[in-house]
Design an enzyme around this catalytic site. Structure first.
Site, PDB file in Angstrom:
ATOM      1  N   GLU A  60      45.775  35.418   3.499  1.00 10.58           N
ATOM      2  CA  GLU A  60      44.636  35.684   4.381  1.00 10.58           C
ATOM      3  C   GLU A  60      45.144  35.899   5.796  1.00 10.58           C
ATOM      4  O   GLU A  60      44.597  36.716   6.539  1.00 10.58           O
ATOM      5  CB  GLU A  60      43.623  34.544   4.304  1.00 10.58           C
ATOM      6  CG  GLU A  60      42.893  34.426   2.957  1.00 10.58           C
ATOM      7  CD  GLU A  60      43.728  33.831   1.838  1.00 10.58           C
ATOM      8  OE1 GLU A  60      44.794  33.250   2.139  1.00 10.58           O
ATOM      9  OE2 GLU A  60      43.328  33.954   0.662  1.00 10.58           O
ATOM     10  N   HIS A 129      34.764  26.837  -3.427  1.00  6.85           N
ATOM     11  CA  HIS A 129      34.100  28.135  -3.600  1.00  6.85           C
ATOM     12  C   HIS A 129      32.664  28.068  -3.091  1.00  6.85           C
ATOM     13  O   HIS A 129      31.814  28.829  -3.533  1.00  6.85           O
ATOM     14  CB  HIS A 129      34.060  28.570  -5.070  1.00  6.85           C
ATOM     15  CG  HIS A 129      35.397  28.697  -5.714  1.00  6.85           C
ATOM     16  ND1 HIS A 129      36.062  27.629  -6.254  1.00  6.85           N
ATOM     17  CD2 HIS A 129      36.197  29.773  -5.909  1.00  6.85           C
ATOM     18  CE1 HIS A 129      37.218  28.036  -6.765  1.00  6.85           C
ATOM     19  NE2 HIS A 129      37.332  29.318  -6.563  1.00  6.85           N
TER      20      HIS A 129
HETATM   21  C1  LIG Z   1      43.896  30.531  -0.323  1.00  9.77           C
HETATM   22  C2  LIG Z   1      43.289  31.205  -1.497  1.00  9.77           C
HETATM   23  N1  LIG Z   1      43.109  32.535  -1.486  1.00  9.77           N
HETATM   24  C3  LIG Z   1      42.521  33.151  -2.540  1.00  9.77           C
HETATM   25  C4  LIG Z   1      42.105  32.448  -3.640  1.00  9.77           C
HETATM   26  C5  LIG Z   1      41.409  33.157  -4.800  1.00  9.77           C
HETATM   27  N2  LIG Z   1      42.279  33.219  -5.985  1.00  9.77           N
HETATM   28  C6  LIG Z   1      42.232  32.277  -6.943  1.00  9.77           C
HETATM   29  S1  LIG Z   1      43.406  32.502  -8.124  1.00  9.77           S
HETATM   30  C7  LIG Z   1      43.971  33.923  -7.370  1.00  9.77           C
HETATM   31  C8  LIG Z   1      45.124  34.664  -7.970  1.00  9.77           C
HETATM   32  C9  LIG Z   1      46.370  33.823  -8.047  1.00  9.77           C
HETATM   33  O1  LIG Z   1      47.403  34.543  -8.664  1.00  9.77           O
HETATM   34  P1  LIG Z   1      48.800  33.887  -8.998  1.00  9.77           P
HETATM   35  O2  LIG Z   1      49.285  33.117  -7.838  1.00  9.77           O
HETATM   36  O3  LIG Z   1      49.688  34.938  -9.531  1.00  9.77           O
HETATM   37  O4  LIG Z   1      48.474  32.787 -10.126  1.00  9.77           O
HETATM   38  P2  LIG Z   1      47.931  33.016 -11.614  1.00  9.77           P
HETATM   39  O5  LIG Z   1      46.441  32.946 -11.548  1.00  9.77           O
HETATM   40  O6  LIG Z   1      48.440  34.322 -12.086  1.00  9.77           O
HETATM   41  O7  LIG Z   1      48.470  31.865 -12.404  1.00  9.77           O
HETATM   42  C10 LIG Z   1      43.231  34.188  -6.214  1.00  9.77           C
HETATM   43  C11 LIG Z   1      43.450  35.334  -5.322  1.00  9.77           C
HETATM   44  C12 LIG Z   1      42.316  31.049  -3.609  1.00  9.77           C
HETATM   45  N3  LIG Z   1      41.962  30.266  -4.644  1.00  9.77           N
HETATM   46  N4  LIG Z   1      42.909  30.461  -2.546  1.00  9.77           N
END
Ligand SMILES: Cc1ncc(C[n+]2csc(CCOP(=O)(O)OP(=O)(O)O)c2C)c(N)n1
Ligand SMILES: Cc1ncc(C[n+]2csc(CCOP(=O)(O)OP(=O)(O)O)c2C)c(N)n1
Ligand SMILES: [Mg+2]
Ligand SMILES: [Mg+2]
Lengths: 337, 410, 337, 410
Positions: A60, A129
């Site tokens: 962000e 959320h």
């Molecule tokens: C600070 C923050 N930004 C955005 C999100 C929204 N979000 C939740 S999971 C995700 C994707 C995460 O991807 P990755 O790190 O590759 O983990 P995976 O889900 O593939 O295990 C996002 C963008 C969040 N939870 N926290």
């Protein structure tokens, strides 16, 4: 007029802005190919290409920081923070940078960025959320803070925000994305097509920043609120039978004090309502201003109804959410005072 | 595994503290001219070694050596010498002015003049620097009026920033100098965004970003590397390693890595390390990186190896945390002396001419200062009006600020 | 009793806490060998070794984030953010993590961290060395927020904060470090040794969190304030001759509403005073609560005096700072209302 | 340079999108057993190559190969198989329960089971994981009661987190599982701090931190690398590269780097890349890294290469952004199938026994679920009281929260 959900209205605002002004660029997590986890940017990459609408790394800070650099260059970035709860990593860039570029450079560098973020609860989102961090923006000189309550306003306010020469925080009450939720979580979901403000002007128009709307006229009591709570307030007014005037602020900073004070001076009673945590919420500022401006008109102290001073819980969501019952109870209390 | 010995915390310590004898023997310094100059479109992987060495052009005798030599004519180098001398003299005057109470605060560049002065000469008009407080050479070398710099330092009525900013936090869009932030590192990612904007628009401008060794630990540094790497942004990412971050030696930020330049490796960013006290080397490396950016080949990370010979700011006394003589022990010498020696060696400069140049520049600086002081200084009362305090918070002043301004009486 | 500046008192609190409890560890930028840019941790590394007091990389996120991990392990980290203006990079760790570990883990993981930061202006620090961000903490459930106004309190409050089982934000008004500054910047500097509260108990003691102090008794008007402004309020009271009661909150959350309300109900007039930006400052919360609790006692609206809604400027510092003249003018206005 | 061609923005694109034929040919996969195993005290610089390869133990025929083989007995491997099967069956049941409205949300591990299940077996009691939502195998393999996991998912009255947290955001101090945050990456630096605390206290416990490929872009990832590097923290830094971050392919976070493992290089941190679908390889690499930490040799970065075969969460439909058949094309196979094949090859497991184990585990899971559902589900009304909403905000409830609790009627 066209039927639109709030999502469609926001998507449409992006689309019109990008078509009008090729300096408008849109990016954020999952906003490119996929069109955003809430679909507010659906189709934009396909239409305007991947250098004007693209996916960003999960940073962000990077999204807002790069956006500030782009804005300083002369573009109009409209960026998405996936949930308002995730704006904290970008908070330094928003507060120390976006808000102060114009000031500290003597007007030489400016920052016409729009930072959009879904806000509020009522979607079983738990503590990360569901947050409503608007007061963390209203305390910061140099920012404008906007929060619409319906599709027609959402589109016009977003277009006004994009046209604005200063940084605008654009909070989208996610519980309103698909319908005018009034807090009765146990009743069937109402879609926007059943609501007059789900009828949206398909062309370009702006709803000016800094102007509140009186969404329900009344004589006995003023409810000053914004976002999801606008619908809760209306429901509470209907259900209590109290002749309440409901003011939808739409913009928190700059605040439309005229509309607010005129209403409270008329009714003599005021309930300030928001979903965010009570203490140091934006309701505190409203109450402080209203008691100062309307002191001699007030028949009872300004009453605040808000989220509790706890994180937003998952299972107890509806005990946390200031729904129509809680609002109604407090309206009655206020009428008795 | 009950026989596991206890863990213990390892905290890096500098080689020496007050009372110790300065020791820079740990810094490996290759001879000038020995480090190769790769093609600008060479792959990052093929030049990892350049992050672990030091690119140097001027040797101890003052001669230019190797592949990186030749980016400047002798006239240009003489101009560079003048830029550096100007910056040093300016710094001296402003340090004194601060001590005299004419302003609240000042930050000098002693020993680091080559970096910003040389870098600016590799840029074109329209390019944008995102500097820290320690790159005023960018302004000097771009011809920004010194009197205006002084007005900013004095927060007087002619300060283009209306007295709002701390001294040295200059801003000049026209001179490619982004408004300085007091919050370290925030500019680093903004530079990347600015350069992405240039790419989005099909422009030819590039950005240069600046950060100190200590500040590389900040979030923004990482975000900048991520975004620059992902979008192949046309930006030059400068790290000025002047060995100290206030009282903290660079080992606290660097940790187990050998160099700051190597931070670029995990992002596939070509990364170079340069002798920051060698005007010719800095210029050559800058030119190389600027060309990469301009040709849309993406970002370059440059670690400028230098030494902060003065205090951190006028609020700092470095003798509390490092040996007084450390600065003299610094093995890369003084950037001004080195260029002077080079030019004298080439026969295009003399001790005489140097003294004369020094006198000329000093006169010019003093004259600027007189004019600036005539306008006002922080303690003279001729500072911008409280009215200005309310301007530029927004493009248009909202009603609540108008009310507050009225309350102050304006 | 021993003469101490606020710096000495804070240093002394660290020293006593580290001597008493070997789980106390202290770190931050420049706090180790050098002892902090304001010298609040001077000598601690030399006395307790570099694994209990050390320099940190310039990463406020890392300092607080690592501190949270240490606190979860069972240590008591006391970390310094060099200026409150630089807390934003750590804000996510403070808000989303420190404040919520206990809640979200059902009490299994806790976060007894103290995050110290010099706050406030009046030192020609410009917009990034002068901020007072307390309202950004008071809005966050799970945090306690403390701000002392003198050496005796600073030491006792810091020791109480270190002993507290929850995260405490400890704001140190840097303009008070060396003396009881009352806003008269054009008068000679007064050192702490001329002030009774510069006499500090040399032993271990705690000043309990959540208890305000009535630092000046009065009948006509209540000034509710904290930090540097306590001294400004006292000066304004003396200079106007208005018999004002001055309340030093000391802790903002939890707020000592009893002391505040008792005073306002007695005097019937209230001025809320802080240095932070007015809008959505902590004064808004105070005004909102006071008008609600004291509505029938108030003879005039609660009046807020605060920093303007601009960044903290450099040259216009004294026009920004709510000094005794501005406070005095508003006290008179309030008496006339 | 008016002849400079215009810049343009380069935005990385995945190999394929819905409608395209999946293509993983870009991933270089070395044969099992071909990557050397350095000594745990080897210098980071001497093993840079290990960040650009994939450590694999089980070959296509199911045999264990090379230096990294042999960290587990066949019994232990069979237990590992059971752990993974348990996790998969548990996930299946919970996915269904969510669809039935018994809870609001769920996140599964499909295809990634080996990583957390194997890693946990390399830790000791007292060590602490700082996981993401996609490492529930750590809990399964550490013997955490499944019924309690379900109570958390159902937010019922027996949920140890009192219904406050989203489903799957478990917490267990006793089982070395730090409370999950909904904010990505924040735990990464906390793990480093926790391990520093262990070192400060002269303890022998170490920490393991977890992050996804997408989340490496966050600030906390950088802070963790900086602090781990500076203080030689006894921590294992895991990056689970499952190719996707919701709809965003890993190239957006990785940018111009070849691997996520290489991010460690700029910090002098030994960095390995392992086949995350190879239980034996994950365990061997974990054991190696844990030993490094335990012996106070400092941090290790491990990139686990795997594939998120399911949706991101129950709110996600991956067919909108990637080919439906991509998961089948994934070249590293299924972690459960591979171990099964290995054990059958060794003659210690049969198809028969596998079916039987599956049935047994399913029965056990169903039984747990019955008990958990009997306590309550989110839609059954048997959820924690609003009273609990006000507890644990602070150790002691301050007056304003007591007042608010009274207002709700408690
Ligand atoms: C600070 C923050 N930004 C955005 C999100 C929204 N979000 C939740 S999971 C995700 C994707 C995460 O991807 P990755 O790190 O590759 O983990 P995976 O889900 O593939 O295990 C996002 C963008 C969040 N939870 N926290
Ligand atoms: C976010 C932030 N944290 C802390 C500071 C305080 N501070 C100002 S300069 C400085 C040291 C910077 O060191 P370095 O990056 O090496 O730059 P140098 O001063 O050596 O040029 C610190 C800690 C700040 N200005 N901003
Ligand atoms: Mg430095
Ligand atoms: Mg992923």
């Amino acid at each position: 007029m066209t039927q639109m959900t709030m999502i469609a209205a926001i998507q449409n605002a992006h689309d019109l802005a990008m078509a009008r002004d090729e300096n408008v660029v849109v990016f954020g997590e999952d906003v490119g190919y996929f069109g955003g986890v809430f679909r507010c940017t659906a189709g934009l990459q396909q239409k305007y290409g991947s250098s004007r609408c693209f996916d960003a790394p999960i940073s962000e800070l990077g999204i807002v920081g790069a956006g500030i650099g782009m804005a300083a260059y002369g573009l109009k970035p409209v960026v998405e923070v996936q949930f308002a709860d995730y704006m904290y990593p970008a908070y330094d860039q928003i507060v120390s940078e976006a808000a102060r570029l114009r000031y500290r450079s003597g007007g030489e560098f400016t920052c016409p960025i729009v930072v959009r973020m879904p806000t509020g609860g009522g979607i079983w989102g738990g503590q990360t959320h569901s947050q409503s961090p608007e007061a963390l923006f209203t305390h910061v000189a140099g920012l404008k803070t906007v929060i619409p309550s319906n599709p027609q306003d959402a589109k016009g306010l977003l277009l006004a925000a994009i046209a604005d020469p200063d940084p605008v925080i654009f909070l989208e009450p996610k519980r309103l994305y698909n319908g005018p939720f009034d807090g009765h979580h146990d009743r069937p979901v109402r879609p926007w097509k059943t609501h007059p403000l789900g009828e949206v002007d398909p062309g370009y128009y702006e709803v000016p920043l800094g102007k509140a709307a009186v969404v329900r006229a009344g004589q006995e009591l003023s409810i000053v609120t914004y976002g999801t709570m606008v619908h809760v307030a209306i429901a509470a007014a209907e259900e209590t039978g109290i002749d309440a005037e409901v003011i939808d602020l739409r913009t928190l900073i700059p605040l439309d004090t005229e509309t607010v004070m005129a209403s409270v001076q008329k009714t003599g009673r005021c309930l300030v309502l928001h979903e965010a945590t009570l203490t140091s919420g934006f309701g505190a500022e409203l109450a402080a201003q209203i008691q100062a401006e309307c002191f001699y008109h007030l028949e009872a102290p300004v009453l605040r109804v808000a989220g509790w001073d706890t994180p937003y819980p998952h299972a107890q969501e509806w005990a946390y959410f200031p729904g129509p019952d809680r609002v109604g109870r407090n309206m009655l209390k206020l009428m008795e005072a | 595994m009950t026989d596991t010995p206890p863990l213990s915390l390892k905290v890096p310590q500098p080689e020496c503290r007050p009372g110790d004898t300065p020791d820079f023997s740990g810094i490996e310094i290759p001879a000038a001219g020995t480090v190769r100059r790769p093609a600008v479109d060479e792959q990052a992987e093929a030049m990892r070694d350049l992050a672990f060495t030091i690119i140097r052009v001027m040797d101890d005798e003052g001669a230019a050596q190797g592949d990186w030599a030749g980016s400047l004519t002798d006239d240009e180098i003489a101009q560079g010498l003048r830029d550096m001398m100007t910056l040093r003299i300016y710094d001296n005057r402003m340090m004194t002015a601060q001590r005299q109470g004419k302003t609240s605060f000042y930050m000098q560049h002693l020993g680091e003049e080559a970096i910003s002065c040389a870098f600016q000469r590799a840029l074109q008009k329209g390019d944008m620097n995102f500097p820290t407080y320690r790159q005023a050479g960018l302004l000097i070398a771009s011809g920004y009026p010194m009197e205006t710099m002084m007005c900013q330092v004095f927060s007087n009525e002619a300060d283009p920033l209306h007295g709002r900013q701390l001294p040295v936090m200059y801003s000049s869009k026209e001179h490619g100098y982004f408004t300085i932030s007091g919050n370290l590192a925030t500019q680093y990612i903004q530079a990347v965004g600015w350069s992405m904007a240039s790419a989005i628009k099909g422009d030819t401008k590039i950005a240069a970003s600046w950060i100190g060794d200590g500040s590389t630990s900040e979030n923004d540094f990482h975000a900048a590397l991520v975004f620059a790497s992902t979008y192949t942004a046309p930006v030059v990412l400068n790290v000025v390693n002047n060995q100290w971050a206030i009282s903290t030696f660079q080992g606290i930020a660097r940790g187990g890595a050998h160099t700051f330049a190597s931070r670029g490796h995990g992002f596939g960013i070509p990364s170079l390390r340069v002798d920051g006290n060698d005007y010719l080397a800095v210029h050559a490396v800058a030119k190389w990186a600027v060309e990469r950016a301009r040709r849309n080949l993406g970002p370059t990370l440059i670690e400028h190896v230098t030494y902060r010979a003065g205090g951190h700011s006028t609020s700092d006394d470095p003798s509390a945390y490092r040996p007084k003589s450390e600065s003299e022990a610094w093995p890369l010498g003084d950037p001004i002396d080195r260029v002077k020696k080079y030019l004298i060696g080439k026969g295009v400069w003399t001790e005489e001419r140097h003294k004369q140049a020094e006198a000329e520049i000093t006169d010019r600086v003093i004259e600027c200062q007189k004019r600036a002081e005539a306008i006002g200084t922080l303690n003279s009362g001729h500072v911008p009006s409280p009215r200005d305090m309310f301007e530029d918070v927004y493009a248009e002043m909202p009603p609540h600020l108008v009310r507050q301004r009225h309350e102050v009486g304006y």
